[in-house]
Design an enzyme around this catalytic site. Structure first.
Site, PDB file in Angstrom:
ATOM      1  N   TYR A 227       0.872  -1.174   0.000  1.00 22.82           N
ATOM      2  CA  TYR A 227       0.000   0.000   0.000  1.00 22.82           C
ATOM      3  C   TYR A 227       0.910   1.224   0.000  1.00 22.82           C
ATOM      4  O   TYR A 227       1.694   1.422   0.926  1.00 22.82           O
ATOM      5  CB  TYR A 227      -0.909   0.001   1.226  1.00 22.82           C
ATOM      6  CG  TYR A 227      -2.115  -0.914   1.091  1.00 22.82           C
ATOM      7  CD1 TYR A 227      -3.380  -0.398   0.843  1.00 22.82           C
ATOM      8  CD2 TYR A 227      -1.978  -2.287   1.204  1.00 22.82           C
ATOM      9  CE1 TYR A 227      -4.478  -1.232   0.715  1.00 22.82           C
ATOM     10  CE2 TYR A 227      -3.068  -3.139   1.076  1.00 22.82           C
ATOM     11  CZ  TYR A 227      -4.314  -2.598   0.840  1.00 22.82           C
ATOM     12  OH  TYR A 227      -5.404  -3.427   0.703  1.00 22.82           O
ATOM     13  N   HIS A 259      -4.372  -2.557  -7.900  1.00 24.09           N
ATOM     14  CA  HIS A 259      -5.634  -3.222  -7.545  1.00 24.09           C
ATOM     15  C   HIS A 259      -6.734  -2.243  -7.171  1.00 24.09           C
ATOM     16  O   HIS A 259      -7.872  -2.378  -7.586  1.00 24.09           O
ATOM     17  CB  HIS A 259      -5.426  -4.213  -6.395  1.00 24.09           C
ATOM     18  CG  HIS A 259      -6.701  -4.863  -5.957  1.00 24.09           C
ATOM     19  ND1 HIS A 259      -7.408  -4.442  -4.852  1.00 24.09           N
ATOM     20  CD2 HIS A 259      -7.420  -5.866  -6.506  1.00 24.09           C
ATOM     21  CE1 HIS A 259      -8.498  -5.177  -4.738  1.00 24.09           C
ATOM     22  NE2 HIS A 259      -8.524  -6.047  -5.713  1.00 24.09           N
ATOM     23  N   HIS A 331      -3.092   0.467  -3.861  1.00 28.33           N
ATOM     24  CA  HIS A 331      -2.803  -0.917  -3.487  1.00 28.33           C
ATOM     25  C   HIS A 331      -2.149  -1.614  -4.685  1.00 28.33           C
ATOM     26  O   HIS A 331      -2.781  -1.798  -5.727  1.00 28.33           O
ATOM     27  CB  HIS A 331      -4.096  -1.635  -3.096  1.00 28.33           C
ATOM     28  CG  HIS A 331      -3.927  -3.105  -2.823  1.00 28.33           C
ATOM     29  ND1 HIS A 331      -5.003  -3.938  -2.645  1.00 28.33           N
ATOM     30  CD2 HIS A 331      -2.827  -3.887  -2.703  1.00 28.33           C
ATOM     31  CE1 HIS A 331      -4.569  -5.171  -2.433  1.00 28.33           C
ATOM     32  NE2 HIS A 331      -3.248  -5.157  -2.464  1.00 28.33           N
ATOM     33  N   HIS A 413     -17.041  -4.311  -2.535  1.00 28.41           N
ATOM     34  CA  HIS A 413     -15.600  -4.611  -2.522  1.00 28.41           C
ATOM     35  C   HIS A 413     -15.280  -5.840  -1.680  1.00 28.41           C
ATOM     36  O   HIS A 413     -15.662  -5.943  -0.512  1.00 28.41           O
ATOM     37  CB  HIS A 413     -14.823  -3.410  -1.975  1.00 28.41           C
ATOM     38  CG  HIS A 413     -13.339  -3.601  -2.012  1.00 28.41           C
ATOM     39  ND1 HIS A 413     -12.630  -3.758  -3.177  1.00 28.41           N
ATOM     40  CD2 HIS A 413     -12.425  -3.686  -1.012  1.00 28.41           C
ATOM     41  CE1 HIS A 413     -11.341  -3.909  -2.905  1.00 28.41           C
ATOM     42  NE2 HIS A 413     -11.192  -3.875  -1.593  1.00 28.41           N
ATOM     43  N   HIS A 415     -12.116  -9.410  -1.879  1.00 28.17           N
ATOM     44  CA  HIS A 415     -10.863  -9.847  -2.488  1.00 28.17           C
ATOM     45  C   HIS A 415     -11.058 -11.189  -3.195  1.00 28.17           C
ATOM     46  O   HIS A 415     -12.154 -11.508  -3.648  1.00 28.17           O
ATOM     47  CB  HIS A 415      -9.763  -9.884  -1.445  1.00 28.17           C
ATOM     48  CG  HIS A 415      -9.289  -8.524  -1.018  1.00 28.17           C
ATOM     49  ND1 HIS A 415      -8.422  -8.308   0.031  1.00 28.17           N
ATOM     50  CD2 HIS A 415      -9.562  -7.283  -1.517  1.00 28.17           C
ATOM     51  CE1 HIS A 415      -8.176  -7.019   0.165  1.00 28.17           C
ATOM     52  NE2 HIS A 415      -8.868  -6.378  -0.759  1.00 28.17           N
TER      53      HIS A 415
END
Length: 635
Positions: A227, A259, A331, A413, A415
């Site tokens: 990050y 990302h 990210h 959101h 992953h």
């Protein structure tokens, strides 16, 4: 006065270049047949295509589309004089895909409906659901247009819904021969799209001013997750302006490296010596000023193409309460551990002095990002819930906006383990339609979904961000965290008018989760993180994360754990813009017990005979109506 009785019918028929006079010449029955045919055919009133997307990086394959309540029409333009392939896949691969292949051979267009079985073998579909509209080619390109119902009821077809659709495409320099389509080789690809909720228009006036927030030659570390944070000063304007569009500027070739990008509002009295200073986020040596940047004001994630605000809403800059300094958090996802990568990606913001009616805000809702958010291995459908509680919305909106706020877009959101997400909405414990949902969530395609109509959130309402995960192929626990191999469950709500509420989230209590695996006591005082288990002996001196991994998970145990976690007391997060909090922050509350839950939407469809039956009924009813109108006109 007699013709006025037929005004509605006459207006409809005029769209087909008919007049009431020649309608009468055809007779009542003929007119009824014509009208019912128009209604049953679902014929589009316009010939333009409202939406388009290039499916490949070079623009060799472009799809356009339009849709109504029951059907969708596509036009594909591809750089080939051979066949064009278009498909809908469950996962972006060929197996079990719904396919249509066509082209123009010897000046005659053709189109065939196919499907691929689980072994990727292509078969002609016995039910041809795709209808060819037209086709043409020149010396370099082929154009095909075709349509189909959203729900065909053919088990070999994939229903077209408002969620993410994984589109696959192919082309070949030869047309389909007697033995079927030849293998396309490398001329193929995939892209996720939302056909029925395709995002916002990219159009803004060419005179609109812009400013860019860009990283400059950031050395991306050769590690899985980084990050990177950098602070910027917003443009100095003499009066209030509105930002009306934000779009990503991703360095070419880095589309899979970057990302997501978050933009935070920082303290307005910072030392400008730290401007344009970049540093790894969440690092002990990062500048102290970075810790003042707590309020998310925009979010972009991989696959998104930018966001244009509605004509009545904009992000305000230039007033005392607006951001002066912002922190851009990028990210970088580098699972291949690439070395010597340098990146200069960021955001472009369009702003104007022509003010809209409302100032926009962002609320982050869902599961507070923490190791206390945990997913057992081996699960195909593990469910997590993050609550924006009634208590938080009651306190904040009662104080700031008792009439409520209007949500106009939602970014869902998660992953890599995420499979489906929805933002559920409750009022007085009665479930309303969800703010947003995606039953085919794609990690590589995350962007704001505009809401039409916009949805009102009132004081005392509550929201649940519900995420479904697949950890079937994982051997250990998956933890809430920052890496793409960790997990998140968040909804970012764009809304107006702006109020002093930045985060509305929850986190299940850890004690109940540890009790499930048999933990009796933890070491105190807490001096390490993750904290350490004291007893029982089998977990002694292990961190709680190590203890969770040591537990022997089975599918049955994981399902039982899921049920326990969904009913545990939860810690409420209810924070204001900046570092302040509402009084409900830190409260421990139980998950609400809804009075009524909205049942899942079941798609209705008709097979060919049912559809024909409905059209016959239409003929009969319209004929009867026109006969009645005729006799009534004689009175």
């Amino acid at each position: 006065m007699r013709p006025k009785r037929f005004g509605l019918l006459s207006a409809l028929l005029r769209t087909e270049r008919l007049t009431f006079l020649n309608m009468r010449e055809k007779g009542l029955f003929g007119a009824a047949v014509l009208l019912a045919t128009l209604l049953c055919s679902g014929r589009s009133r316009g010939h333009g295509f409202e939406h388009s997307a290039a499916l490949d990086a070079g623009g060799r394959y472009v799809v356009k589309w339009r849709f109504d309540e029951t059907s969708i029409t596509f036009e594909i333009e591809a750089e080939t004089r051979g066949y064009i392939g278009f498909g809908l896949s469950p996962n972006g691969a060929m197996a079990s895909a719904d396919l249509v292949i066509g082209g123009v051979a010897n000046g005659i267009p053709y189109l065939h409906d196919y499907f691929a079985d689980s072994s990727r073998v292509v078969h002609k579909d016995p039910v041809q659901s795709y209808k060819l509209l037209y086709g043409k080619e020149n010396y370099t390109h082929t154009v095909l247009a075709f349509s189909r119902d959203l729900q065909t009821c053919d088990p070999k077809d994939r229903a077209i819904t408002s969620g993410t659709m994984r589109v696959i495409w192919a082309l070949h320099n030869e047309d389909v021969g007697p033995s079927g389509p030849a293998y396309h080789g490398i001329n193929r690809g995939r892209k996720s799209l939302r056909f029925l909720n395709p995002g916002t228009s990219r159009k803004v006036s060419p005179e609109t001013a812009t400013f860019d927030l860009l990283n400059v030659n950031v050395p991306v570390p050769d590690k899985d997750t980084t990050y990177w944070c950098q602070m910027f000063k917003m443009p100095e304007v003499q009066k209030k302006h509105h930002i009306i569009r934000i779009e990503p500027l991703i360095q070419k070739g880095h589309e899979n490296l970057v990302h997501h990008i978050l933009l935070y509002q920082c303290d307005s009295s910072l030392n400008e010596s730290e401007l344009d200073m970049g540093h790894e986020c969440f690092h002990p040596n990062m500048p102290d000023s970075f810790t003042t940047c707590e309020t998310v004001i925009f979010a972009w994630a991989i696959g998104g193409e930018g966001f244009t605000y509605p004509i009545h809403v904009g992000m305000s800059i230039g007033t005392d309460v607006d951001p002066v300094y912002v922190l851009m958090e990028v990210h970088y996802d580098n699972p291949a551990l690439q070395t010597e990568v340098v990146d200069s990606s960021g955001l472009r913001l369009y702003y104007t002095p022509r003010l809209r009616t409302y100032d926009a805000g962002v609320i982050e809702t869902g599961v507070w990002v923490s190791l206390y958010h945990m997913l057992p291995p081996g699960m195909q459908d593990y469910i997590t819930e993050g609550h924006c509680t009634q208590e938080c919305l009651q306190e904040s909106l009662d104080s700031e906006m008792p009439s409520g706020v209007w949500v106009f877009a939602v970014l869902l959101h998660a992953h890599l383990a995420g499979r489906a997400i929805r933002t559920r909405h409750f009022r007085e414990q009665v479930e309303l339609p969800p703010l947003a949902s995606d039953d085919q969530f794609d990690f590589n395609f995350q962007e704001f979904q505009p809401l039409s109509p916009e949805q009102l959130i009132l004081p005392g309402d509550s929201l649940i961000t519900e995420c479904m995960y697949n950890t079937k192929d994982r051997q250990n626990m998956t933890w809430g965290g920052l890496s793409t191999r960790d997990e998140m469950c968040l909804s970012y709500l764009l809304y107006y008018p702006r109020v002093n509420l930045a985060r509305c989230e929850s986190l299940p209590e850890i004690t109940g989760q540890l009790k499930f695996i048999g933990v009796k006591q933890i070491q105190s005082p807490l001096t390490t993180w993750p904290f350490v288990i004291k007893s029982p002996k089998r977990y002694s001196n292990l961190s709680f994360t190590e203890a969770m991994d040591k537990f022997r998970w089975t599918k049955k145990r994981a399902k039982a754990f899921n049920e326990v976690v969904l009913n545990l007391p939860m810690n409420v997060r209810c924070s204001k813009i900046g570092l302040d909090e509402w009084s409900t922050q830190g409260m421990i509350v139980s998950p609400p017990k809804p009075k009524s839950v909205r049942p899942p939407v079941v798609a209705m469809c008709m097979n060919g005979s049912e559809s024909q039956c409905h059209c016959i009924i239409s003929y009969i009813l319209i004929t009867a109506l026109m006969v009645l109108l005729h006799f009534n006109s004689q009175l």
